[in-house]
Motif scaffolding. Structure first.
Motif, PDB file in Angstrom:
ATOM      1  N   LYS A 225      45.992  47.192  49.456  1.00  8.44           N
ATOM      2  CA  LYS A 225      46.309  46.164  48.466  1.00  8.44           C
ATOM      3  C   LYS A 225      45.730  46.632  47.139  1.00  8.44           C
ATOM      4  O   LYS A 225      44.523  46.826  47.008  1.00  8.44           O
ATOM      5  CB  LYS A 225      45.724  44.807  48.837  1.00  8.44           C
ATOM      6  CG  LYS A 225      46.056  43.749  47.792  1.00  8.44           C
ATOM      7  CD  LYS A 225      45.546  42.381  48.137  1.00  8.44           C
ATOM      8  CE  LYS A 225      45.965  41.404  47.042  1.00  8.44           C
ATOM      9  NZ  LYS A 225      45.481  40.065  47.296  1.00  8.44           N
ATOM     10  N   ILE A 226      46.603  46.814  46.159  1.00  9.84           N
ATOM     11  CA  ILE A 226      46.191  47.232  44.819  1.00  9.84           C
ATOM     12  C   ILE A 226      46.216  46.015  43.906  1.00  9.84           C
ATOM     13  O   ILE A 226      47.153  45.214  43.948  1.00  9.84           O
ATOM     14  CB  ILE A 226      47.136  48.319  44.264  1.00  9.84           C
ATOM     15  CG1 ILE A 226      47.043  49.596  45.099  1.00  9.84           C
ATOM     16  CG2 ILE A 226      46.826  48.604  42.803  1.00  9.84           C
ATOM     17  CD1 ILE A 226      48.055  50.664  44.729  1.00  9.84           C
ATOM     18  N   VAL A 227      45.186  45.896  43.085  1.00  8.21           N
ATOM     19  CA  VAL A 227      45.116  44.844  42.076  1.00  8.21           C
ATOM     20  C   VAL A 227      44.921  45.525  40.728  1.00  8.21           C
ATOM     21  O   VAL A 227      43.982  46.304  40.559  1.00  8.21           O
ATOM     22  CB  VAL A 227      43.936  43.878  42.354  1.00  8.21           C
ATOM     23  CG1 VAL A 227      43.813  42.845  41.257  1.00  8.21           C
ATOM     24  CG2 VAL A 227      44.097  43.217  43.708  1.00  8.21           C
ATOM     25  N   HIS A 228      45.819  45.252  39.783  1.00 11.03           N
ATOM     26  CA  HIS A 228      45.693  45.823  38.441  1.00 11.03           C
ATOM     27  C   HIS A 228      44.968  44.835  37.538  1.00 11.03           C
ATOM     28  O   HIS A 228      45.116  43.624  37.697  1.00 11.03           O
ATOM     29  CB  HIS A 228      47.071  46.148  37.864  1.00 11.03           C
ATOM     30  CG  HIS A 228      47.783  47.185  38.659  1.00 11.03           C
ATOM     31  ND1 HIS A 228      48.892  46.905  39.399  1.00 11.03           N
ATOM     32  CD2 HIS A 228      47.524  48.496  38.857  1.00 11.03           C
ATOM     33  CE1 HIS A 228      49.294  48.002  40.015  1.00 11.03           C
ATOM     34  NE2 HIS A 228      48.474  48.982  39.709  1.00 11.03           N
ATOM     35  N   TYR A 229      44.203  45.387  36.609  1.00 12.67           N
ATOM     36  CA  TYR A 229      43.469  44.517  35.690  1.00 12.67           C
ATOM     37  C   TYR A 229      43.345  45.172  34.322  1.00 12.67           C
ATOM     38  O   TYR A 229      43.454  46.387  34.187  1.00 12.67           O
ATOM     39  CB  TYR A 229      42.080  44.182  36.247  1.00 12.67           C
ATOM     40  CG  TYR A 229      41.130  45.360  36.306  1.00 12.67           C
ATOM     41  CD1 TYR A 229      40.197  45.579  35.290  1.00 12.67           C
ATOM     42  CD2 TYR A 229      41.158  46.263  37.366  1.00 12.67           C
ATOM     43  CE1 TYR A 229      39.329  46.665  35.339  1.00 12.67           C
ATOM     44  CE2 TYR A 229      40.299  47.343  37.420  1.00 12.67           C
ATOM     45  CZ  TYR A 229      39.383  47.536  36.403  1.00 12.67           C
ATOM     46  OH  TYR A 229      38.525  48.612  36.441  1.00 12.67           O
ATOM     47  N   ASP A 230      43.121  44.338  33.335  1.00  9.80           N
ATOM     48  CA  ASP A 230      42.869  44.790  31.969  1.00  9.80           C
ATOM     49  C   ASP A 230      41.356  44.752  31.768  1.00  9.80           C
ATOM     50  O   ASP A 230      40.770  43.666  31.758  1.00  9.80           O
ATOM     51  CB  ASP A 230      43.569  43.861  30.978  1.00  9.80           C
ATOM     52  CG  ASP A 230      43.271  44.208  29.528  1.00  9.80           C
ATOM     53  OD1 ASP A 230      42.428  45.094  29.253  1.00  9.80           O
ATOM     54  OD2 ASP A 230      43.886  43.570  28.647  1.00  9.80           O
TER      55      ASP A 230
END
Length: 169
Positions: free
Chosen positions: A87-92
Motif C-alpha cells: 500500500k503506497i501513500v503519497h504526501y506533500d
C-alpha cells in the motif's frame, strides 16, 4: 546502491514497512525517477578506472544503472521481492510539515547519465533490479531484520496527518 556490504539502507527502508504491512509513504507523486546500481557495478567501474589511468585521470564518473525506476516502481519491486502486498501513500512534505530528506531514503528527482562511463571506460551495468532485490530480501530475512522491533515515528506523523490508519502488527 544495492548489494551486500554497502552501507546504504534504501531497499531495507521499503522492506521494513512492507513485511510489517505498513503503508509506504512516498513524497510527491511517486513518479520521480532514480537509478539503482549494484555494488558489483561500482567495483567494476573502479577497477576499469584504475586499469585505464590515462582515460580516467581527473574525470568524475556516475556509477548508476542505465535503467531508471520510479519511487512507486521501486516500492512495487521491493514488495514483489518480499512476496507481500503493498500500500503506497503519497504526501506533500510541505503540507505535512515534515522534511522529506529525513522521512524518505531518496533525494527527489535523481537521475544520472551513464554514457560518460560507457564511452571513456567501456563500462556496462549488470544491475538487474528485480533479481537483485530478491537477493537483498533474502539477506534481510537471514539477519532477522524482518523480526526486529522498529519505530516509524516520521511515518506515523505523515500517516496521521493524512488520516491513514495503521494496524499494529
Amino acid at each position: 546502491m544495492i548489494g551486500s556490504g554497502n552501507n546504504k539502507d534504501c531497499e531495507e527502508w521499503f522492506f521494513d514497512r512492507i513485511v510489517r504491512k505498513r503503508p509506504i509513504p512516498i513524497p510527491g507523486s511517486g513518479m520521480q525517477l532514480t537509478n539503482i546500481s549494484h555494488v558489483r557495478d561500482l567495483s567494476s567501474m573502479l577497477t576499469l578506472a584504475v586499469e585505464e589511468p590515462v582515460s580516467s585521470n581527473g574525470k568524475i564518473f556516475n556509477c548508476v544503472s542505465d535503467r531508471a525506476v520510479t519511487f512507486d516502481g521501486l516500492a512495487k519491486l521491493c514488495a514483489q521481492a518480499a512476496g507481500c502486498e503493498l500500500k503506497i501513500v503519497h504526501y506533500d512534505p510541505k503540507a505535512v510539515g515534515i522534511d522529506a530528506k529525513k522521512a524518505f531514503p531518496f533525494r527527489n528527482m535523481v537521475m544520472f547519465p551513464t554514457s560518460f562511463s560507457k564511452e571513456i571506460l567501456g563500462w556496462t551495468s549488470t544491475t538487474n533490479l528485480p533479481e537483485d532485490l530478491k537477493e537483498r530480501f533474502a539477506d534481510y530475512v537471514s539477519i532477522g531484520r524482518d523480526k526486529k522491533e522498529m519505530q516509524f515515528q516520521a511515518d506515523d506523523l505523515i500517516l496521521e496527518s493524512l488520516e491513514v490508519t495503521v494496524s499494529v502488527q
